[in-house]
Design an enzyme around this catalytic site. Sequence first.
Site, short mmCIF file in Angstrom:
data_model
loop_
_atom_site.label_atom_id
_atom_site.label_comp_id
_atom_site.label_asym_id
_atom_site.label_seq_id
_atom_site.Cartn_x
_atom_site.Cartn_y
_atom_site.Cartn_z
N SER A 177 0.83 -1.20 0.00
CA SER A 177 0.00 0.00 0.00
C SER A 177 0.86 1.25 0.00
O SER A 177 1.96 1.27 0.58
CB SER A 177 -0.85 -0.03 1.27
OG SER A 177 -1.49 1.21 1.46
N LYS B 294 1.63 -3.78 6.75
CA LYS B 294 2.12 -3.73 5.37
C LYS B 294 3.64 -3.51 5.36
O LYS B 294 4.37 -4.14 4.59
CB LYS B 294 1.42 -2.63 4.58
CG LYS B 294 -0.07 -2.90 4.33
CD LYS B 294 -0.30 -4.13 3.45
CE LYS B 294 -1.75 -4.51 3.34
NZ LYS B 294 -1.99 -5.84 2.76
N TYR C 229 -2.64 -1.33 10.96
CA TYR C 229 -2.85 -1.84 9.59
C TYR C 229 -1.65 -1.49 8.70
O TYR C 229 -1.06 -2.34 8.05
CB TYR C 229 -4.15 -1.27 8.99
CG TYR C 229 -4.15 -1.31 7.48
CD1 TYR C 229 -4.37 -2.51 6.81
CD2 TYR C 229 -3.87 -0.17 6.71
CE1 TYR C 229 -4.32 -2.57 5.42
CE2 TYR C 229 -3.82 -0.22 5.34
CZ TYR C 229 -4.05 -1.41 4.70
OH TYR C 229 -3.98 -1.48 3.33
N1 UFG Z 1 -13.24 10.53 3.13
C1 UFG Z 1 -14.27 11.40 3.42
N2 UFG Z 1 -15.44 10.87 3.89
C2 UFG Z 1 -15.63 9.53 4.06
C3 UFG Z 1 -14.57 8.64 3.74
C4 UFG Z 1 -13.38 9.20 3.28
O1 UFG Z 1 -14.15 12.61 3.31
O2 UFG Z 1 -16.71 9.12 4.52
C5 UFG Z 1 -11.97 11.09 2.62
C6 UFG Z 1 -10.79 10.76 3.49
O3 UFG Z 1 -10.69 11.69 4.53
C7 UFG Z 1 -9.65 10.80 2.49
C8 UFG Z 1 -10.30 10.33 1.19
O4 UFG Z 1 -11.69 10.50 1.37
O5 UFG Z 1 -9.23 12.12 2.31
C9 UFG Z 1 -10.01 8.87 0.88
O6 UFG Z 1 -10.31 8.10 2.04
P1 UFG Z 1 -10.43 6.50 2.01
O7 UFG Z 1 -10.87 6.08 3.36
O8 UFG Z 1 -11.28 6.09 0.85
O9 UFG Z 1 -8.96 5.99 1.70
P2 UFG Z 1 -7.57 6.38 2.43
O10 UFG Z 1 -6.85 7.31 1.53
O11 UFG Z 1 -7.79 6.75 3.83
O12 UFG Z 1 -6.80 4.99 2.37
C10 UFG Z 1 -6.75 4.11 3.48
C11 UFG Z 1 -5.32 3.59 3.63
C12 UFG Z 1 -4.99 2.60 2.57
C13 UFG Z 1 -6.01 1.54 2.55
C14 UFG Z 1 -7.33 2.15 2.30
C15 UFG Z 1 -8.39 1.10 2.28
O13 UFG Z 1 -4.42 4.64 3.59
O14 UFG Z 1 -3.75 2.01 2.81
O15 UFG Z 1 -7.65 3.09 3.33
O16 UFG Z 1 -8.78 0.68 3.52
F1 UFG Z 1 -5.71 0.62 1.60
#
Ligand code: UFG
Length: 343
Positions: free
Chosen positions: A125, A154, A150
């Site tokens: 990741s 990785k 988590y």
């Molecule tokens: N976000 C929102 N509202 C939500 C969900 C997310 O605004 O309800 C924002 C987050 O704050 C972030 C973006 O959308 O800025 C993406 O968020 P995600 O949760 O979709 O994904 P992340 O970038 O947080 O990724 C994380 C970990 C990865 C992992 C992935 C999947 O960094 O390693 O979650 O679980 F693989």
Amino acid sequence: MKILVTGGTGFIGSHTVVELQNRGYQVVIVDNLSNSDAKIVDSIEKITGTRPTLEVFDLVDREKTADFFKRHNDLKGIIHFAAFKAVGESVQFPLKYYRNNLDSLVNILEAMKENNIPNFVFSSSCTVYGQPEELPVSEKAPIQKAESPYGNTKQISEEIITDTVKVTDIHAIALRYFNPIGAHESALIGELPIGVPNNLVPFITQTAIGLRQQLSVFGEDYHTHDGTAVRDYIHVVDLAKAHVVAIDRMVNHKMKKPLEIFNLGTGIGYSVLDVINAFEKVSGLKLNYKIVARREGDIEKVWANPDFSNRELGWKADRNLEEMVDSAWKWEQAFRGKTIKPE
Ligand code: UFG
């Protein structure tokens, strides 16, 4: 050629099984169904015309894993997806994450060594980079202390693999994913989080279909073009295809060293509002969302430098953001048996 896909009924796993079978590989899936459904195998069969074998057991079980590998010692390669992946849950239950994600990895590598199975592809990741100092982030960027158990699994997994390839005949490719979203064009497989989604796109599509009241946008005071956090979203089908390329590279002895690491991203960063706008455009709907405080542990911005993987793998992610959210939306509607008309 027979390939084991662990976690093959999950989101990225199921799309990868489809692409492997399309390329002519024979696939055996091992999955404990802790976050997926065995019915996915029916959908994979519908898409590809071939039913992959599914064995349901937990790879944390050393004896069952050893027994499986004895029965399948003709495997040419393994793609290891099976792992827990909820960042927030991992903070609450770290031991659950370390046990699950690390024991299974060690069991598989031991069994590979025992049975002389040469090729291992690992789901890593971009979380290993933390908030990079330089963007776009290349594979050479330093690893930063993980923000969550988590993320730490990785990092530790990559270290376990690094140490193992040094002293065995095992070759490995670690693929560092950016943010995989979207669904197969058939709308027969897609992302199906159990319970309330943590990730952005499933939360958007579940809000639009009426399962969730409102999307919370976490933070609008980041140093980005519109104040919301920026990620490199990549279509899951593009991501799946990269796994097939990695397996081809291994079985055709094209690797340049025993452990290779590749970023899988598009090289483009989109903000949360960009994703919402793309969704509203393709669906013709207004999404109910509100801006709230930042989510703890989130980084501000990250996107990949995919040059090395584009060059070395001859692979490129070519589906754009609208195709990503459109396919996710089609999948959500097909799965719920509901069509939501544009306003
Ligand atoms: N976000 C929102 N509202 C939500 C969900 C997310 O605004 O309800 C924002 C987050 O704050 C972030 C973006 O959308 O800025 C993406 O968020 P995600 O949760 O979709 O994904 P992340 O970038 O947080 O990724 C994380 C970990 C990865 C992992 C992935 C999947 O960094 O390693 O979650 O679980 F693989």
